[in-house]
Design a protein around this motif. Structure first.
Motif, short mmCIF file in Angstrom:
data_model
loop_
_atom_site.label_atom_id
_atom_site.label_comp_id
_atom_site.label_asym_id
_atom_site.label_seq_id
_atom_site.Cartn_x
_atom_site.Cartn_y
_atom_site.Cartn_z
N VAL A 441 5.16 5.87 37.49
CA VAL A 441 5.48 6.39 38.83
C VAL A 441 6.90 5.94 39.17
CG1 VAL A 441 4.76 6.54 41.23
CG2 VAL A 441 3.04 6.23 39.44
N ALA A 442 7.87 6.72 38.70
CA ALA A 442 9.28 6.34 38.81
C ALA A 442 10.07 7.51 39.39
CB ALA A 442 9.82 5.96 37.43
N PRO A 443 11.23 7.22 39.98
CA PRO A 443 12.03 8.29 40.58
C PRO A 443 12.40 9.41 39.62
CG PRO A 443 12.81 6.17 41.35
CD PRO A 443 11.80 5.88 40.27
N ALA A 444 12.62 9.09 38.35
CA ALA A 444 13.03 10.11 37.39
C ALA A 444 11.86 10.78 36.69
CB ALA A 444 13.96 9.49 36.35
N GLN A 445 10.64 10.46 37.08
CA GLN A 445 9.47 11.02 36.40
C GLN A 445 9.28 12.49 36.74
OE1 GLN A 445 7.54 11.41 33.83
NE2 GLN A 445 6.77 9.29 34.04
N HIS A 446 8.77 13.23 35.75
CA HIS A 446 8.33 14.61 36.00
C HIS A 446 6.97 14.79 35.34
CE1 HIS A 446 8.75 18.80 37.20
NE2 HIS A 446 8.05 19.05 36.11
N HIS A 447 5.96 15.08 36.17
CA HIS A 447 4.61 15.33 35.67
C HIS A 447 4.24 16.75 36.07
CE1 HIS A 447 0.77 14.15 34.05
NE2 HIS A 447 0.13 14.53 35.15
N GLY A 448 4.47 17.65 35.14
CA GLY A 448 4.25 19.07 35.34
C GLY A 448 4.71 19.76 34.07
N GLY A 449 4.87 21.05 34.13
CA GLY A 449 5.33 21.75 32.95
C GLY A 449 5.08 23.24 33.07
N PRO A 450 5.50 24.00 32.07
CA PRO A 450 5.24 25.45 32.11
C PRO A 450 3.74 25.74 32.16
CG PRO A 450 6.83 24.88 30.38
CD PRO A 450 6.25 23.60 30.87
N TYR A 451 3.39 26.88 32.74
CA TYR A 451 1.99 27.30 32.83
C TYR A 451 1.37 27.34 31.42
CZ TYR A 451 -2.11 29.95 34.18
OH TYR A 451 -3.41 30.34 34.41
#
Length: 507
Positions: A441-451
């Motif tokens: 859980v960090a400022p630069a995190q991305h938890h997602g992605g293309p469908y």
């Protein structure tokens, strides 16, 4: 038809523990949403909002023993895992409180009037405002961090949006307990308790996404359930943003050089990642491309040794257990598929971890083996043995969107850039080395992605998750007396902003 009772069930035995609630009727959903909407103005005060989030974290920490006991009884995830999950949950509440106080999420931009331009510019002042009531759909596999007090709720409250949470049926008692803590935290700061509400039941979830006063929704769960809600959100007379995290295969590519360097290490690491939490992490590596040959066989032997040592595990509920057993059976029956360690039923209430292998050539074209390119929720992974880099690339070209994609290569390996370039379009987080389970859980995190990994380009983890619940508004040629303090020239609240295209020197 009468509303059904909501039972807490012990996944270790499949037996009901206690009746927790009654499924919400349409009228009860309506009352919850309207109460949340009425509470919207109370969240406008940023200092109060930040204090509320910190108090929520403190109260959850204070209730640690009860929260972990309730969650373990309903999920069988174990006190160690749940202790870490609670720490993550309270840490992200405090992180959002810090973000609210700082004010960078408001994205303030001011361009002063410039009549000398052609055409001339008027005075423009832009910031972001909350969307309104947010519907949150809890996840089954994270009863804390992605459920009632989790990231969707925390980020929505931080944005100034009241939340109505649809509880997950696998942990209703935990949901009730956590909701009561959040409501108590709100009351301590003079906020209406209805800034957080909880409803139960499948029908309630559908009513929630259709309610005209719900302005956005966040979901973590299956492709089937998420897609149905997503379609409902889009089919409304006034469509709303639906930020869903649905499903992910999380491919891993191991190069020949990496396998030669550290086959045993890679096999053991893969085993730990794909069996973590009984394989019920959304970031579990579900497809691993391994080179044919001696080094690849050594990796498979290490993987088999490590997986064989594991004990049977309890899944979140018996429905998921049955789906896992059937999914593994169907995949194992495909031509050229082998099971060096057979996954499946480990007992009446448990499952055994294992993995399947298949020649990668079987996955380079459409056919029956496409089932191996779909997520199988539980402790199993598919190892595809590739004969050339071109064959590995052909498999990657057929994959849908994912939360993560991982490359294991040797330092300076010539083919690594091409493989990394092929993985990048597939996922929201790309790893080089390591394993994808565990999301900082960090400022630069991305938890997602293309469908189908996600239904939007937003993240559900990290501070930028707050952006899902905000919309920009620009005031043009507006007297300062009518503007919020954040947009005043003197910047009395000292929020980060850009003025005439450059960072505000007052900051």
């Amino acid at each position: 038809m009468a509303a059904e009772p909501v039972w807490s069930v012990d996944p270790r035995t499949g037996k009901p523990r206690e009746q927790v609630a009654i499924e919400a009727t349409a009228a009860e959903v309506d009352r919850a949403v309207r109460a949340a909407h009425a509470a919207l103005p109370a969240l406008a005060d940023r200092p109060v909002r930040a204090a509320f989030l910190r108090t929520a974290a403190d109260l959850l920490d204070g209730a640690r023993a009860h929260v972990i006991e309730a969650a373990d009884a309903e999920t069988a995830l174990g006190p160690t895992r749940l202790t870490g999950e609670l720490a993550r949950t309270t840490a992200q509440l405090r992180a959002f409180a810090d973000a609210v106080e700082e004010g960078a999420h408001l994205d303030v931009r001011i361009d002063h009037a410039d009549p000398a331009r052609t055409p001339p510019w008027p005075d423009l002042r832009r910031w972001k405002v909350p969307l309104g009531v947010v519907a949150v759909y809890s996840a089954g596999n994270f009863p804390l961090a992605f459920s009632v007090p989790g990231g969707d709720t925390a980020s929505a409250l931080a944005a100034g949006c009241p939340v109505v949470v649809k509880a997950h049926p696998d942990h209703p008692a935990t949901s009730e307990l956590c909701a009561s803590v959040l409501r108590r935290a709100a009351a301590r700061h003079g906020l209406p308790e209805d800034v957080v509400s909880l409803v139960h039941g499948f029908a309630a979830g559908v009513e929630l996404v259709r309610h005209p006063l719900v302005s956005a929704a966040g979901f973590t769960g299956s492709v089937r359930g998420g897609r149905a809600l997503y379609d409902a959100a889009c089919a409304r007379p006034v469509p709303i943003p639906f930020h869903g995290e649905l499903g992910s295969l999380n491919p891993v590519v191991v190069t020949g050089a990496a396998a030669e360097e550290r086959a045993a290490e890679l096999g053991a690491g893969l085993a730990g990642s794909m069996t973590l939490g009984a394989g019920q992490f959304c970031t579990k590596p579900g497809l691993v491309l391994v080179p044919d040959g001696e080094a690849g066989e050594q990796l498979l032997k290490s993987l088999a040794d490590a997986v064989s040592q594991g004990e049977p595990a309890v899944m979140l509920d018996h429905r998921m257990r049955d789906a896992f057993v059937e999914g593994v059976r169907e995949r194992a029956a495909l031509p050229d598929v082998a099971a060096p360690v057979t996954p499946g039923a480990g007992g009446e209430h448990t499952v055994s971890a294992g993995f399947l292998t298949v020649p990668a050539a079987r996955l380079t074209r459409a056919g029956r083996h496409d089932a191996l390119l779909e997520e199988c929720f539980g402790p199993v992974t598919v190892v595809a043995r590739y004969a050339s880099r071109e064959e590995a690339l052909a498999v990657l070209a057929r994959l849908p969107g994912n939360l993560t994609a991982t490359l294991h290569a040797a330092d300076g390996e010539p083919g690594a850039p091409e493989l990394l370039a092929a993985l990048t379009p597939l996922a929201g987080r790309v790893l080089v080395g390591g394993w994808p389970t565990g999301v900082a859980v960090a400022p630069a995190q991305h938890h997602g992605g293309p469908y189908p990994a996600a239904t939007s380009t937003a993240t559900s983890v990290g501070i930028t998750a707050i952006e899902r619940w905000l919309r920009p508004v620009t005031y043009q040629s507006t007297p300062e007396s009518l503007l919020p303090p954040e947009l005043h020239d003197a910047n009395p609240l000292r929020v980060p902003r850009r003025v005439n295209g450059v960072p505000d020197p007052a900051r």
